[in-house]
Structures are given as structure tokens and as C-alpha cells.
Write an enzyme that holds these catalytic residues in place. Structure first.
Site, mmCIF file in Angstrom:
data_model
loop_
_atom_site.group_PDB
_atom_site.id
_atom_site.type_symbol
_atom_site.label_atom_id
_atom_site.label_comp_id
_atom_site.label_asym_id
_atom_site.label_seq_id
_atom_site.Cartn_x
_atom_site.Cartn_y
_atom_site.Cartn_z
ATOM 1 N N ASP A 112 1.689 -3.578 -9.601
ATOM 2 C CA ASP A 112 1.453 -4.853 -10.284
ATOM 3 C C ASP A 112 1.728 -4.739 -11.773
ATOM 4 O O ASP A 112 2.336 -5.623 -12.385
ATOM 5 C CB ASP A 112 0.000 -5.306 -10.091
ATOM 6 C CG ASP A 112 -0.380 -5.403 -8.638
ATOM 7 O OD1 ASP A 112 0.526 -5.295 -7.791
ATOM 8 O OD2 ASP A 112 -1.570 -5.588 -8.339
ATOM 9 N N HIS A 114 0.820 -1.218 0.000
ATOM 10 C CA HIS A 114 0.000 0.000 0.000
ATOM 11 C C HIS A 114 0.854 1.269 0.000
ATOM 12 O O HIS A 114 0.413 2.324 0.424
ATOM 13 C CB HIS A 114 -1.001 -0.005 1.173
ATOM 14 C CG HIS A 114 -2.092 -1.014 0.957
ATOM 15 N ND1 HIS A 114 -3.334 -0.684 0.470
ATOM 16 C CD2 HIS A 114 -2.107 -2.352 1.141
ATOM 17 C CE1 HIS A 114 -4.072 -1.789 0.371
ATOM 18 N NE2 HIS A 114 -3.353 -2.819 0.771
#
Ligand code: GLA
Length: 348
Positions: free
Chosen positions: A153, A19
Site C-alpha cells: 500500500d 497477502h
């Protein structure tokens, strides 16, 4: 027969830095050997026909369809983006074969989108770079699928190669590839609990970070001084969320140094601290995952942590090669719903 354009993308595991990728910080993902491959044939009409080796029936979508929370959405969004970038002029037939488990926090969706964009790039011979494709793939997630993810990602599956970790600054998109050691493995285990990023809990953490950003007047929570955050009058839970981001960013920097220096004990300790921060400050772990991580360490891993967005999915554990087999057998005997997925390791 019309020509088919092939592309592939690996799954990824994030070794540390959770995060931080939408808060101006560093991440340290590594490509896995499980990957997704596809073949794309352009069509003249405006249909997407998607076949997967996992499903027997092909799915047909019209390019004007909206997202319907089904797996073909990711490919549909990618085709729409490829058209917007001038790589395709119409629809496509796509055949996918993937070994990346879905809902495991291993970027199966990013891999599908990036692979479609890579195949579409070869159709048009366009000069888009892999970084530009990663940014385009993130737009598909954010704008078409409604998943408010960061850039980790997409960058990892577009650019990382097995055998190395990618120390990525998500603010500048600069990165260094750091070879993984051959003496140890970063073992990825599925906890047995699946989750989806569009289910709301990921978005609620992002909103709490937005409250902290507004309070401190910055987009880069990761670059704030942890002591300043601790003593600030920002209300909870935003204060704890911001504290996680700032300390996690510092841990990634230290982990990249430890990896480069071959200091596995140091890397393991940082992974353990990261898990504690995700559990206590960012509140994205679950008791079953805490137990799996604790047992992984108690049974001999040098460090272990939840990996990915949280609320389920996988853990990653740093284990000495010579111990791995017994360690894994013992851990899976105690946690029968956990499952071995892959291990990231180096060759030297
Ligand atoms: C998901 C998101 C990433 C990142 C991680 C948490 O994988 O797609 O952008 O935010 O969660 O680190």
C-alpha cells in the site's frame, strides 16, 4: 501567516496478488482517481492539530501520545516518524480532505501517512526518495499503529499514478509501471462490509504464514514450488496459506504479462482464480463477497475478485467499456448494499 506545505496521495486498488507482500512475492496495485489532499504547517510546540473536511471539530494530539485506535493516530505516527527522520522539529497543523473511503481496503491510512511524510519532506527540503518514504510509512503502520501489514500500500500510494498498474516485487522493491488499457475498466465496488486491519484476522493469517516460513526455512513462501507445498507434511491451515502465496505470486507474474500483451481474457481468468484461492486456501472472503464476485462475472465481467486484506471491503472487476453501464446497474440492483467507488483505466 505561517507557510502551508501541500501534498496528496491516491487510494489504490490491488488488481491481483493478495497477502504476497509479506511473503517475498509480487503485487499489482493501481492508483485510483479518488485521493487525499492535505496542507501541513509546522508548529513550534509538540502538538498535532488535525482538521478534516469530514469532521467539524479539529483533533488535538500531543506528540508523546500513544495510538488510541482513532483516525488521527495515522497522522500522529507520521509526524513522529518525520521528526525521527529530521524533516520536522515539532508538531504541525494539518488540514485533510479525502475522498478515499475508510475501512474499504483502498489504503486510506497509507495515503494519509505518505501524504504527511511528503509534506514534511518539502518543509525540510530533505532528499528522501519516495521509496524511502514508503518504507517509513510502513514503519508507522507496523511499529506505531500495530498493523502488521506488508509494503504494497505504501509503495502504491507513494509512487503509482492513475492510468497504470505497478508490477512490484515486494522483496527487492523493484517495479515496472504497466499502462492500463482504455478499452476496459477495473471497476472498484465496495461490498458494504467494512473492516480494519488491526482487528486480528489479518494478523492471524500472518501468523499462519510464519508457521509455514519456519517449517520450510524461508521468508519467501511465494517463491516455493506449489507441488512441494501440496505434498509436504506441514499441518493445516498453514499448508493452504502457503499454497495460496506460491500460486498467487505465479498468477501476478502471469497477470503482468497478460496486461502488457493486452490479453484481457487471460487477465480476467487469473483474477477469478485469485478469488477462488483467497476463498478456499487463504480463507479471507465472506459469503456475501463471494456472491457479489460471482454475480459480477455472471453479469458480464471478464474477471472479478476481492481486493485488499480481506474480510470485507471492496471487489475489483474487469469490464469491457461498452458493457459497463448496464452491467453496473444490474449488479447494484441485485446487491443494493454494494456501492460504486471508482474505476481504474488507461487512456490509450
Ligand atoms: C492490506 C495490507 C497490505 C497487503 C494486503 C493484502 O492491504 O496493508 O500490506 O498485505 O492487505 O494483500
Amino acid at each position: 501567516m505561517a507557510k502551508s506545505f501541500a501534498a496528496s496521495a491516491p487510494g489504490r486498488v490491488n488488481l491481483i496478488g493478495e497477502h504476497t507482500d509479506y511473503n517475498g512475492g509480487m503485487v499489482l496495485p493501481a492508483a485510483l482517481s479518488v485521493s487525499l489532499r492535505l496542507g501541513l504547517t509546522p508548529r513550534e510546540d509538540r502538538q498535532l492539530v488535525l482538521k478534516s473536511t469530514e469532521y467539524t471539530k479539529p483533533v488535538t494530539r500531543h506528540l508523546t501520545d500513544v495510538a488510541q485506535a482513532v483516525w488521527s493516530d495515522a497522522a500522529l505516527g507520521a509526524i513522529r516518524e518525520a521528526i525521527a527522520l529530521g524533516m520536522l522539529t515539532g508538531g504541525a497543523n494539518i488540514t485533510v480532505s479525502s475522498a478515499i473511503p475508510v475501512g474499504a481496503g483502498l489504503s486510506s491510512s497509507a495515503a494519509l501517512i505518505v501524504a504527511v511524510l511528503k509534506a514534511a519532506r518539502s518543509v525540510s527540503n530533505a532528499a528522501w526518495t519516495d521509496v524511502e518514504l514508503a518504507l517509513a510509512a510502513r514503519r508507522v503502520e507496523n511499529d506505531f499503529l500495530g498493523v502488521p501489514c506488508g509494503i504494497m500500500d505504501q509503495m502504491a500510494v507513494a509512487l503509482a499514478k492513475p492510468g497504470a498498474a505497478m508490477a512490484l516485487d515486494t522483496k527487492t522493491l523493484k517495479y515496472r509501471l504497466l499502462p492500463l488499457p482504455a478499452s476496459h475498466q477495473l471497476v472498484v465496488l465496495h461490498s458494504g462490509i467494512s473492516r480494519q486491519l488491526n482487528e486480528g484476522r489479518y494478523a492471524s493469517r500472518k501468523q499462519e504464514c510464519d508457521i509455514a516460513k519456519a517449517h520450510f526455512g524461508t521468508q519467501d513462501l511465494c517463491l516455493l514450488d506449489p507441488e512441494m507445498i501440496k505434498t509436504s507434511d506441514l499441518a493445516q491451515p498453514a499448508r493452504s496459506r502457503a499454497l495460496h502465496c506460491a500460486t498467487e505470486h505465479a498468477r501476478v507474474l502471469a497477470a503482468a504479462d497478460a496486461l502488457e500483451a493486452g490479453a484481457m481474457k487471460q487477465l480476467g481468468s487469473l483474477m477469478n482464480e485469485s478469488h477462488a484461492s483467497m476463498r478456499d486456501l487463504f480463507d479471507i472472503s465472506l459469503p456475501k463477497i463471494d456472491a457479489l464476485v460471482a454475480d459480477a462475472v455472471a453479469m458480464g465481467a471478464i474477471g472479478a475478485r476481492l481486493t485488499g486484506g480481506g474480510f470485507g471491503g471492496c471487489i475489483v472487476a474487469l469490464v469491457d467499456n461498452s458493457l459497463r453501464e448496464d452491467w453496473l446497474a444490474q449488479l447494484l440492483a441485485k446487491h443494493p448494499s454494494a456501492q460504486f467507488i471508482d474505476a481504474a483505466r488507461g487512456s490509450r
